[in-house]
Write an enzyme that holds these catalytic residues in place. Structure first.
Site, PDB file in Angstrom:
ATOM      1  N   LYS A 100       0.776  -1.205   0.020  1.00  0.00           N
ATOM      2  CA  LYS A 100       0.017  -0.113  -0.024  1.00  0.00           C
ATOM      3  C   LYS A 100       0.997   1.281  -0.030  1.00  0.00           C
ATOM      4  O   LYS A 100       1.609   1.440   0.845  1.00  0.00           O
ATOM      5  CB  LYS A 100      -0.876  -0.081   1.353  1.00  0.00           C
ATOM      6  CG  LYS A 100      -1.420   1.359   1.612  1.00  0.00           C
ATOM      7  CD  LYS A 100      -2.567   1.130   2.570  1.00  0.00           C
ATOM      8  CE  LYS A 100      -3.295   2.537   3.090  1.00  0.00           C
ATOM      9  NZ  LYS A 100      -4.256   2.462   3.998  1.00  0.00           N
TER      10      LYS A 100
HETATM   11  C1  5RP Z   1      -1.906   4.600   7.924  1.00  0.00           C
HETATM   12  C2  5RP Z   1      -2.724   3.833   7.161  1.00  0.00           C
HETATM   13  C3  5RP Z   1      -4.078   4.264   6.653  1.00  0.00           C
HETATM   14  O1  5RP Z   1      -4.965   3.161   6.810  1.00  0.00           O
HETATM   15  C4  5RP Z   1      -4.199   5.040   5.489  1.00  0.00           C
HETATM   16  O2  5RP Z   1      -3.149   5.534   5.117  1.00  0.00           O
HETATM   17  C5  5RP Z   1      -5.396   5.689   5.553  1.00  0.00           C
HETATM   18  O3  5RP Z   1      -5.931   5.831   4.304  1.00  0.00           O
HETATM   19  P1  5RP Z   1      -6.161   7.331   3.953  1.00  0.00           P
HETATM   20  O4  5RP Z   1      -4.898   7.901   3.943  1.00  0.00           O
HETATM   21  O5  5RP Z   1      -7.040   6.989   2.595  1.00  0.00           O
HETATM   22  O6  5RP Z   1      -6.948   8.116   4.767  1.00  0.00           O
HETATM   23  O7  5RP Z   1      -2.240   2.927   6.733  1.00  0.00           O
HETATM   24  O8  5RP Z   1      -0.734   4.309   7.810  1.00  0.00           O
END
Ligand code: 5RP
Length: 263
Positions: A172
């Site tokens: 991710k």
């Molecule tokens: C933090 C994470 C969060 O789940 C993620 O980044 C959140 O998603 P968004 O940026 O879309 O609010 O993994 O490390």
């Protein structure tokens, strides 16, 4: 590939489209009661039918999601820090046995490449991958970005590749210019985080562009649950991820659903 691991991955990346819309609601693990997640159950429940997976901690899973929900769970297992201190000093906060007991389809762990806690976070990821291989549990590595780190293709490409080299099954990361270079250098599927709340069209366009440039989907949080019509928003994001809609078509769907009263 081990059957259990393959089966779990198929519950995340939907075989019908080869893509996924993951809903991230794990923000409280270091941010506390994040805007939009003050009452997690109220936020999460209406979104569940539209999320391919739900990414969250065990505490919010146990207290705020009914076990009868059919939405597969990606369990956040790294933690141990807060916004008040150095975020990169995370450790393993939830064990593999717990992930299995909670019927997770993957475990999520952040890495802090270039951060103070780089070595620890990378070695913890490697340890988690070893355990994941033992039990058929996919590992999703989150390329968390420190305050001083640039979110560019060079840095995100470095962090994503390291995550894959250490054995992560999914990475991710963030969308950026030259995102296709990040994808090209990472031999496992990539999903993008949404980051801070943007105007709806900007967030939808980011999802569209990330798919166009090789991501298998999104793992979005704030751009969905901080929207004033979260259900309309997640359905619009699904339209670009799973239904090949353009950003303009998805925005039109968002406006229509919002006007019809979809919250
Ligand atoms: C933090 C994470 C969060 O789940 C993620 O980044 C959140 O998603 P968004 O940026 O879309 O609010 O993994 O490390």
């Amino acid at each position: 590939m081990d059957w259990g691991l393959a089966n779990r991955l198929n519950l995340i990346i939907r075989p019908e489209t080869g893509r996924t819309v993951m809903l991230a609601v794990d923000h409280g693990y270091f941010q506390g009661p994040t805007t939009g997640l003050e009452n997690p159950r109220a936020t999460i429940t209406p979104l569940l039918p539209y999320a391919d997976t739900l990414m969250l901690t065990r505490g919010i899973l146990r207290t705020s999601v009914d076990p009868s929900s059919g939405t597969p769970v990606v369990l956040r297992v790294s933690g141990g820090t807060s916004v008040l201190k150095e975020l990169s000093n995370e450790g393993l906060a939830t064990c593999m046995e717990e992930a299995l007991r909670l019927n997770a389809v993957a475990v999520a762990h952040s890495i802090f490449v270039g951060g103070e806690g780089e070595r620890e976070s990378l070695l913890n990821l490697a340890k988690l991958v070893d355990e994941g291989q033992r039990y058929g549990m996919p590992v999703l590595a989150v390329t968390a970005v420190g305050r001083e780190m640039a979110r560019d293709a060079r840095y995100l490409g470095l962090a994503s590749r390291i995550a894959a080299e250490l054995g992560a099954n999914i990475v991710k990361t963030y969308y950026c210019d030259d995102f296709e270079k990040v994808v090209a250098g990472c031999p496992v599927p990539i999903v993008i985080a949404g980051g801070k709340k943007l105007a709806e069209y900007e967030a939808i366009k980011m999802a569209y562009n990330s798919i166009k440039h090789g991501a298998v989907g999104v793992d979005m949080g704030r751009n969905i649950f901080q929207c004033d019509a979260p259900v309309a928003m997640i359905r619009a994001v699904r339209a670009v991820v799973h239904e090949k809609k353009t950003a303009g078509q998805a925005l039109a769907l968002f406006e229509k659903l919002k006007n019809e009263g979809a919250k």
